[in-house]
Design a protein around this motif. Structure first.
Motif, PDB file in Angstrom:
ATOM      1  N   SER A   1      64.322   7.235  96.418  1.00 28.14           N
ATOM      2  CA  SER A   1      64.043   5.941  97.016  1.00 28.14           C
ATOM      3  C   SER A   1      63.910   6.075  98.533  1.00 28.14           C
ATOM      4  O   SER A   1      63.031   5.481  99.155  1.00 28.14           O
ATOM      5  N   LYS A   2      64.800   6.882  99.123  1.00 25.14           N
ATOM      6  CA  LYS A   2      64.791   7.097 100.574  1.00 25.14           C
ATOM      7  C   LYS A   2      63.485   7.788 101.001  1.00 25.14           C
ATOM      8  O   LYS A   2      62.863   7.401 101.986  1.00 25.14           O
ATOM      9  N   ALA A   3      63.055   8.788 100.236  1.00 25.35           N
ATOM     10  CA  ALA A   3      61.819   9.517 100.541  1.00 25.35           C
ATOM     11  C   ALA A   3      60.614   8.563 100.444  1.00 25.35           C
ATOM     12  O   ALA A   3      59.726   8.574 101.301  1.00 25.35           O
ATOM     13  N   HIS A   4      60.598   7.727  99.411  1.00 24.18           N
ATOM     14  CA  HIS A   4      59.544   6.730  99.235  1.00 24.18           C
ATOM     15  C   HIS A   4      59.560   5.752 100.415  1.00 24.18           C
ATOM     16  O   HIS A   4      58.513   5.409 100.958  1.00 24.18           O
TER      17      HIS A   4
ATOM     18  N   ILE B   1      68.404   9.395  92.508  1.00 25.95           N
ATOM     19  CA  ILE B   1      67.548   8.195  92.606  1.00 25.95           C
ATOM     20  C   ILE B   1      67.581   7.649  94.033  1.00 25.95           C
ATOM     21  O   ILE B   1      66.551   7.271  94.570  1.00 25.95           O
ATOM     22  N   ALA B   2      68.738   7.653  94.653  1.00 29.73           N
ATOM     23  CA  ALA B   2      68.853   7.179  96.036  1.00 29.73           C
ATOM     24  C   ALA B   2      68.004   8.044  96.963  1.00 29.73           C
ATOM     25  O   ALA B   2      67.314   7.527  97.853  1.00 29.73           O
TER      26      ALA B   2
ATOM     27  N   GLU C   1      58.667   3.139  90.156  1.00 26.05           N
ATOM     28  CA  GLU C   1      59.855   3.544  89.397  1.00 26.05           C
ATOM     29  C   GLU C   1      60.310   4.942  89.787  1.00 26.05           C
ATOM     30  O   GLU C   1      59.494   5.835  90.027  1.00 26.05           O
ATOM     31  N   PHE C   2      61.621   5.100  89.848  1.00 29.29           N
ATOM     32  CA  PHE C   2      62.231   6.397  90.099  1.00 29.29           C
ATOM     33  C   PHE C   2      63.069   6.734  88.876  1.00 29.29           C
ATOM     34  O   PHE C   2      63.815   5.887  88.386  1.00 29.29           O
ATOM     35  N   THR C   3      62.949   7.956  88.387  1.00 29.15           N
ATOM     36  CA  THR C   3      63.704   8.363  87.209  1.00 29.15           C
ATOM     37  C   THR C   3      64.491   9.623  87.545  1.00 29.15           C
ATOM     38  O   THR C   3      63.934  10.586  88.082  1.00 29.15           O
TER      39      THR C   3
ATOM     40  N   ASN D   1      62.274  -2.071  94.010  1.00 31.23           N
ATOM     41  CA  ASN D   1      62.849  -3.412  94.185  1.00 31.23           C
ATOM     42  C   ASN D   1      64.339  -3.442  93.891  1.00 31.23           C
ATOM     43  O   ASN D   1      65.126  -4.040  94.639  1.00 31.23           O
ATOM     44  N   GLN D   2      64.738  -2.828  92.783  1.00 35.87           N
ATOM     45  CA  GLN D   2      66.156  -2.830  92.406  1.00 35.87           C
ATOM     46  C   GLN D   2      67.011  -2.139  93.459  1.00 35.87           C
ATOM     47  O   GLN D   2      68.184  -2.438  93.609  1.00 35.87           O
ATOM     48  N   LEU D   3      66.409  -1.216  94.192  1.00 34.19           N
ATOM     49  CA  LEU D   3      67.140  -0.437  95.183  1.00 34.19           C
ATOM     50  C   LEU D   3      66.996  -1.003  96.594  1.00 34.19           C
ATOM     51  O   LEU D   3      67.241  -0.329  97.577  1.00 34.19           O
ATOM     52  N   GLY D   4      66.592  -2.277  96.670  1.00 32.12           N
ATOM     53  CA  GLY D   4      66.512  -2.932  97.978  1.00 32.12           C
ATOM     54  C   GLY D   4      65.152  -2.802  98.637  1.00 32.12           C
ATOM     55  O   GLY D   4      64.983  -3.187  99.784  1.00 32.12           O
TER      56      GLY D   4
END
Length: 77
Positions: free
Chosen positions: A31-34, A27-28, A18-20, A9-12
């Motif tokens: 997020s892109k892979a997810h 992290i980007a 959660e990504f750590t 959510n925080q990443l759009g």
């Protein structure tokens, strides 16, 4: 280096996954892979969020500002 966590959510995105990672770039990438996984799964909420991101990408200045804000948010986590 302290590991930091941000949510999809925080990443759009559209969920609380959660990504750590150590760096914002890592992290980007996570997020892109997810996002690609969710795209392939045809997840409606994520598809909608991706559509909004694509609109943002039409404006390089807005996209740059968005990225800088997310990078700052990561630094302050």
């Amino acid at each position: 280096v302290k590991m930091k966590t941000m949510t999809c959510n925080q990443l759009g995105g559209a969920c609380e996954k959660e990504f750590t990672a150590d760096t914002f770039d890592e992290i980007a990438d996570m997020s892109k892979a997810h996002g690609m996984e969710m795209f392939q799964a045809r997840d409606e909420d994520h598809l909608k969020a991706m559509g909004e991101m694509q609109e943002l990408m039409q404006d390089p200045k807005a996209m740059g500002e968005w990225f800088e804000n997310k990078r700052k948010e990561f630094e302050n986590v």
